[in-house]
Motif scaffolding. Sequence first.
Motif, short mmCIF file in Angstrom:
data_model
loop_
_atom_site.label_atom_id
_atom_site.label_comp_id
_atom_site.label_asym_id
_atom_site.label_seq_id
_atom_site.Cartn_x
_atom_site.Cartn_y
_atom_site.Cartn_z
N THR A 125 0.87 -1.17 0.00
CA THR A 125 0.00 0.00 0.00
C THR A 125 0.90 1.22 0.00
O THR A 125 2.08 1.14 0.39
CB THR A 125 -0.92 0.04 1.23
OG1 THR A 125 -0.10 0.05 2.42
CG2 THR A 125 -1.85 -1.16 1.25
N THR A 183 1.21 5.42 0.89
CA THR A 183 0.67 6.63 1.48
C THR A 183 1.55 7.79 1.06
O THR A 183 2.76 7.65 0.90
CB THR A 183 0.64 6.54 3.02
OG1 THR A 183 1.96 6.28 3.51
CG2 THR A 183 -0.30 5.44 3.47
N ARG A 184 0.93 8.91 0.86
CA ARG A 184 1.68 10.10 0.49
C ARG A 184 1.32 11.23 1.45
O ARG A 184 0.17 11.36 1.87
CB ARG A 184 1.41 10.51 -0.95
CG ARG A 184 -0.04 10.81 -1.28
CD ARG A 184 -0.20 11.06 -2.78
NE ARG A 184 -1.52 11.52 -3.14
CZ ARG A 184 -2.54 10.73 -3.40
NH1 ARG A 184 -2.39 9.43 -3.33
NH2 ARG A 184 -3.71 11.23 -3.74
N ASN A 205 4.36 0.73 1.86
CA ASN A 205 4.29 -0.23 2.96
C ASN A 205 4.10 -1.64 2.42
O ASN A 205 3.30 -1.87 1.51
CB ASN A 205 3.12 0.13 3.89
CG ASN A 205 3.31 1.49 4.54
OD1 ASN A 205 4.26 1.70 5.29
ND2 ASN A 205 2.41 2.41 4.25
#
Length: 297
Positions: free
Chosen positions: A136, A138-139, A264
């Motif tokens: 996954t 994330t930003r 991740n």
Amino acid sequence: MEPSAIGQALLAVGDQWTLLILQRAFLKHTRRFADWRAELGVSESVLAGRLREMVAGGLLRPAPYRSGRTRTEYWLTEKAIDLWPLLVSIWSWERAWVTRPHPLPDLVHLGCGRSGDVELGCSSCGKAPVAARDTTMTRAMNTTFAHVSAPRLHRRTVRDVSTDALSYLPATMEILGDRWSTVVLAAAFMRMRRFSEFEAKLKAPPSVLSDRLRRFTELDVFYQNGLEYRLTTKGQAFFGVYSVLVDWAQRWYAGAPDTRITINHTICQRELVPYLRCTLCLEPMSRSAIRFDLHAP
């Protein structure tokens, strides 16, 4: 706004001539202007410009040498040498997904002495292989590819590769060697799907964005599902290239903390720290333990 680390990295290496200069420096230890000219068939003005940019960007280190008169060699810096997983990942993806008039050279893992392929692994837990579906992303709130066109975008060039077994093919360079193409693909890995999302986040001119989405669909990297553009299996396979590029960028460029991208690994629930391993002996690869067989038939 200051560009993110990945945005700065794309400014440094998101150009086909830059990638080819690096490739020849790695594979053939090319260091001199005349040798790059002969290898790549690039014009003197373009080559001189790229070498200046690569020196300014910390990828090459100029060193004088004498050959009748004092000339300049260009040596890979530590920052450039650290790009070897990116170039190997590009080789692996093109070998699997691009039809070529000449086969790419074999990759030999000196650890086991065999010619094979590489696969992506996670150093955080040691698991491999790792695919895009195993992660996954994330930003941070301000992660952006803004200023990717500054100070300029190089004009895309189509090279005749019919007699060059090492050169990336034009279809591959449409992904790797054009900064807008690379950021569009990166945005797709960040789960952007719609034209409006790409346009708002990338700040791409609508005509440029339309062109890249159309070409990615023609190249079978994207497929269109209603108003959405989604990655095909071929496009998903580019994740190995993307993940090592993000890792390199965030180790070498000081993007603001609120622009960080975090990939991740869902299996270990930790940040993916990519590494490459041999698909035959399953041992991790290192730069000193690989070579390309440039003389194989």
